[in-house]
Design a protein around this motif. Structure first.
Motif, PDB file in Angstrom:
ATOM      1  N   CYS A   1     -15.796  14.702 -25.950  1.00 41.13           N
ATOM      2  CA  CYS A   1     -15.308  15.886 -26.671  1.00 41.13           C
ATOM      3  C   CYS A   1     -14.827  15.439 -28.050  1.00 41.13           C
ATOM      4  O   CYS A   1     -13.955  14.603 -28.160  1.00 41.13           O
TER       5      CYS A   1
ATOM      6  N   THR B   1     -13.011  16.705 -30.297  1.00 42.93           N
ATOM      7  CA  THR B   1     -11.644  16.982 -30.720  1.00 42.93           C
ATOM      8  C   THR B   1     -10.618  16.405 -29.747  1.00 42.93           C
ATOM      9  O   THR B   1      -9.418  16.584 -29.928  1.00 42.93           O
TER      10      THR B   1
ATOM     11  N   CYS C   1      -9.766  17.315 -26.832  1.00 44.89           N
ATOM     12  CA  CYS C   1      -8.872  18.356 -26.312  1.00 44.89           C
ATOM     13  C   CYS C   1      -9.040  18.568 -24.809  1.00 44.89           C
ATOM     14  O   CYS C   1      -8.507  19.504 -24.247  1.00 44.89           O
ATOM     15  N   MET C   2      -9.791  17.656 -24.132  1.00 44.57           N
ATOM     16  CA  MET C   2      -9.990  17.833 -22.698  1.00 44.57           C
ATOM     17  C   MET C   2      -9.311  16.708 -21.923  1.00 44.57           C
ATOM     18  O   MET C   2      -9.159  15.591 -22.425  1.00 44.57           O
TER      19      MET C   2
ATOM     20  N   CYS D   1      -9.974  23.046 -29.513  1.00 47.56           N
ATOM     21  CA  CYS D   1     -11.426  22.991 -29.314  1.00 47.56           C
ATOM     22  C   CYS D   1     -12.138  23.551 -30.550  1.00 47.56           C
ATOM     23  O   CYS D   1     -11.732  24.570 -31.097  1.00 47.56           O
ATOM     24  N   ASN D   2     -13.189  22.875 -31.002  1.00 50.77           N
ATOM     25  CA  ASN D   2     -13.926  23.427 -32.149  1.00 50.77           C
ATOM     26  C   ASN D   2     -15.245  24.074 -31.726  1.00 50.77           C
ATOM     27  O   ASN D   2     -16.116  24.311 -32.541  1.00 50.77           O
ATOM     28  N   ARG D   3     -15.381  24.332 -30.436  1.00 50.15           N
ATOM     29  CA  ARG D   3     -16.543  25.054 -29.890  1.00 50.15           C
ATOM     30  C   ARG D   3     -17.876  24.387 -30.240  1.00 50.15           C
ATOM     31  O   ARG D   3     -18.826  25.025 -30.646  1.00 50.15           O
ATOM     32  N   CYS D   4     -17.908  23.054 -30.010  1.00 49.48           N
ATOM     33  CA  CYS D   4     -19.111  22.299 -30.326  1.00 49.48           C
ATOM     34  C   CYS D   4     -20.202  22.479 -29.278  1.00 49.48           C
ATOM     35  O   CYS D   4     -21.337  22.110 -29.489  1.00 49.48           O
ATOM     36  N   MET D   5     -19.844  23.025 -28.106  1.00 53.12           N
ATOM     37  CA  MET D   5     -20.803  23.301 -27.016  1.00 53.12           C
ATOM     38  C   MET D   5     -21.134  22.091 -26.144  1.00 53.12           C
ATOM     39  O   MET D   5     -21.864  22.211 -25.163  1.00 53.12           O
ATOM     40  N   HIS D   6     -20.624  20.896 -26.492  1.00 55.63           N
ATOM     41  CA  HIS D   6     -21.015  19.739 -25.687  1.00 55.63           C
ATOM     42  C   HIS D   6     -20.703  19.939 -24.202  1.00 55.63           C
ATOM     43  O   HIS D   6     -21.578  19.795 -23.339  1.00 55.63           O
ATOM     44  N   CYS D   7     -19.455  20.272 -23.906  1.00 51.57           N
ATOM     45  CA  CYS D   7     -19.060  20.359 -22.490  1.00 51.57           C
ATOM     46  C   CYS D   7     -19.793  21.499 -21.767  1.00 51.57           C
ATOM     47  O   CYS D   7     -20.230  21.341 -20.629  1.00 51.57           O
TER      48      CYS D   7
HETATM   49  S1  SF4 Z   1     -16.705  22.826 -26.771  1.00 52.40           S
HETATM   50 FE1  SF4 Z   1     -15.990  21.388 -25.176  1.00 52.40          FE
HETATM   51  S2  SF4 Z   1     -16.564  19.362 -25.923  1.00 52.40           S
HETATM   52 FE2  SF4 Z   1     -16.680  20.783 -27.685  1.00 52.40          FE
HETATM   53  S3  SF4 Z   1     -14.672  20.674 -28.680  1.00 52.40           S
HETATM   54 FE3  SF4 Z   1     -14.573  22.354 -27.222  1.00 52.40          FE
HETATM   55  S4  SF4 Z   1     -13.757  21.452 -25.337  1.00 52.40           S
HETATM   56 FE4  SF4 Z   1     -14.450  19.753 -26.626  1.00 52.40          FE
END
Ligand code: SF4
Ligand code: HEM
Ligand code: HEM
Ligand code: SF4
Lengths: 81, 393
Positions: B256, B258, B260-261, B275-281
């Motif tokens: 992640c 940022t 943040c997990m 979270c910057n909503r990168c979509m990875h997780c």
């Molecule tokens: S979308 Fe998931 S991986 Fe991406 S910044 Fe938010 S919590 Fe972290």
């Protein structure tokens, strides 16, 4: 000013710049509007009417566009002459 | 038609396990003089290490300045089939959905008027048809437009907007990319067909930060779907992933961007405000994680490939915007953006370059966007809070 007169001015400007300077639509509109005091939208309409009938055409070089007077040869190829 | 040229150098490019343009052009050359001469000219280029294509000039369809790119051979006597070899761009449907009937029709028309060679799809987005002559342009346009097609953008114009497949196939779409793309294409018809800018302008729309359309790297305006609020977690499904062998700390938490997990072996936690909503997780744990319900998009500006200056990535200018038909706020903002760029850009300058030398402050002031922390592009980059004279009184 009459629309035909504006068109005449546009044509003269393009003829003068032929082979010297590539003019974008915007350059033509700005120059004619400044010269005649006619607002840009009216000049743009006049230019577009010329483009629609092939009196003036868009040209392209290195990814950027300009407007030019087409050659007779090209007009023949297009079946417009 | 029998083979016209020996092409030992091009033949090398047919070897190996990859698709080969040489193989495809040879197929077309069986039916088309143009494709055959194209092979001949390219083989000659490989031999002499010189290019024989000329480029540009007045070539197009009456009234349009976009959609046709003039190409000529500088050896028309030797290769008459490619004396003219113009490219025609056809505006693609949003998300590149075609029926096989439409594709057959298109190929038939191209066999009739062109070399039969196509480029499906160029990174520009348009369906690209390669190799025809000036005389055929108006008939091609008439045939295509009578079937509902139109030319795409080229030159100093708005380029044909493109988007990811979005809700057409993908559960991650936060916005209706297909509808937005279609709406923008209709809205900017004049800008698309009549090149009146200093240079090109591209709009690309992705449904989420996975960004399958690579908007962030190659669009002057990137529209990327996102959400507000908390990521929804199904802890039972998280357990399933762990049970099935996913190393949640290594593959999700530590990746992640940022930080943040957290995961204690039982429960996955997200500090959503970081979270910057990168979509990875979400993309990795499709069954366990879902975006929040308030959907919209982030708007970014200014990416491009190197020409005047080096490559640039997009820059956030609107962290969150709701996107619902008729998208008036978006359309108005785009018009403002185009105005500022057109007013300040020099020849061949993309908007990212103009922002670089005029400053983000001037851009934001003109288009009427407030400076916000999300605009900080990288640590130590100034976030454009400047005091104007009037603020000091
Ligand atoms: S979308 Fe998931 S991986 Fe991406 S910044 Fe938010 S919590 Fe972290
Ligand atoms: C052994 C001694 C020093 C070490 C190991 C050190 C290390 C660093 C490091 C790692 C950075 C961050 C670089 C970056 O990420 O961009 C930095 C930045 C900086 N250091 Fe030092 N530093 C030392 C001495 C000094 C001294 C003596 C001064 C001033 C008198 C100084 C002034 C600065 C300044 C102003 C910056 C910020 C530069 C910028 O980002 O624009 N440093 N230093
Ligand atoms: C009136 C006096 C000063 C002014 C106006 C000033 C102004 C600034 C400005 C504008 C920055 C850049 C901030 C940014 O864009 O991120 C900065 C950074 C910095 N200043 Fe100053 N400064 C002053 C005094 C000092 C002094 C006396 C020191 C050290 C003894 C100092 C050390 C630094 C350092 C190390 C940084 C880099 C911080 C970082 O980026 O991590 N400054 N300063
Ligand atoms: S960008 Fe996102 S929404 Fe669009 S196709 Fe890719 S994963 Fe799906």
């Amino acid at each position: 000013m009459e629309k035909e007169e504006i068109k005449q001015k546009i044509y003269e400007l393009l003829e003068k710049s032929k082979g010297k300077k590539k003019l974008k639509e915007k350059d033509v509109i700005k120059a004619i509007s400044e010269e005649t005091g006619v607002d840009k939208d009216t000049v743009k309409k006049a230019l577009r009417e010329m483009i629609d009938v092939g009196k003036v055409m868009y040209s392209y070089s290195g990814g950027a566009s300009s407007v030019e007077i087409p050659s007779e040869e090209y007009l023949k190829e297009k079946g417009l002459l | 038609m029998s083979k016209k040229y020996d092409t030992p150098l091009l033949d090398e490019l047919e070897k190996g396990p990859w698709p080969s343009f040489v193989k495809e052009i040879k197929k077309a050359a069986k039916k088309s003089e143009r494709a055959a001469d194209e092979l001949g000219q390219v083989e000659k280029s490989y031999k002499t290490k010189r290019g024989y294509w000329k480029h540009g000039g007045i070539v197009g369809v009456l009234g349009y300045g976009s959609g046709v790119i003039g190409r000529y051979s500088s050896l028309p006597e030797e290769f008459p089939g490619v004396a003219h070899f113009h490219t025609v761009r056809i505006n693609q449907p949003s998300g590149w959905f075609y029926t096989t009937k439409a594709l057959r029709e298109m190929c038939d028309m191209w066999d009739k008027y062109g070399s039969g060679l196509t480029n499906m799809h160029g990174s520009t987005g348009d369906m690209i048809l390669l190799g025809t002559n000036t005389e055929s342009l108006e008939p091609i346009f008439a045939e295509f437009s009578s079937r509902g097609w139109d030319l795409g953008g080229s030159g100093s114009a708005m380029r044909t907007p493109s988007c990811c497949v979005g809700p057409g196939r993908c559960e991650w779409a936060n916005i209706d990319t297909l509808d937005i793309n279609y709406a923008l294409t209709q809205e900017f018809q004049d800008e698309l067909h009549r090149p009146s800018f200093a240079y090109k302008f591209k709009i690309k729309t992705a449904g989420c930060a996975v960004d399958c359309i690579a908007a962030i790297a190659r669009a002057d305006l990137s529209i990327i779907g996102t959400w507000k609020g908390d990521i929804k977690i199904d802890q039972a499904e998280v357990k399933n992933y762990a049970k099935n062998g996913m190393d949640i700390n290594a593959e999700i938490v530590d990746m992640c961007p940022t930080g943040c997990m957290s995961y204690d072996g039982k429960k996955l936690k997200i500090e959503d405000e970081d979270c910057n909503r990168c979509m990875h997780c979400i993309a990795k744990m499709t069954k366990a994680l879902r975006p929040g319900d308030e959907r919209g998009a982030t708007l970014l500006i200014g990416s491009k490939a190197p020409i005047v200056v080096g490559a640039m990535l997009s820059w956030v200018v609107v962290p969150f915007i709701k996107l619902e038909p008729p998208y008036q706020e978006l359309k108005d903002l785009i018009r403002k953006i185009l105005e500022w760029w057109d007013e300040n850009g020099k020849a061949r300058e993309r908007i990212g370059e103009v922002i670089e030398h005029k400053g983000m402050r001037s851009f934001l002031e003109y288009v009427g966007l407030p400076p916000v922390p999300q605009m900080i592009k990288e640590p130590r980059r100034d976030p454009f809070f400047f005091w104007a004279e009037k603020d000091l009184k």
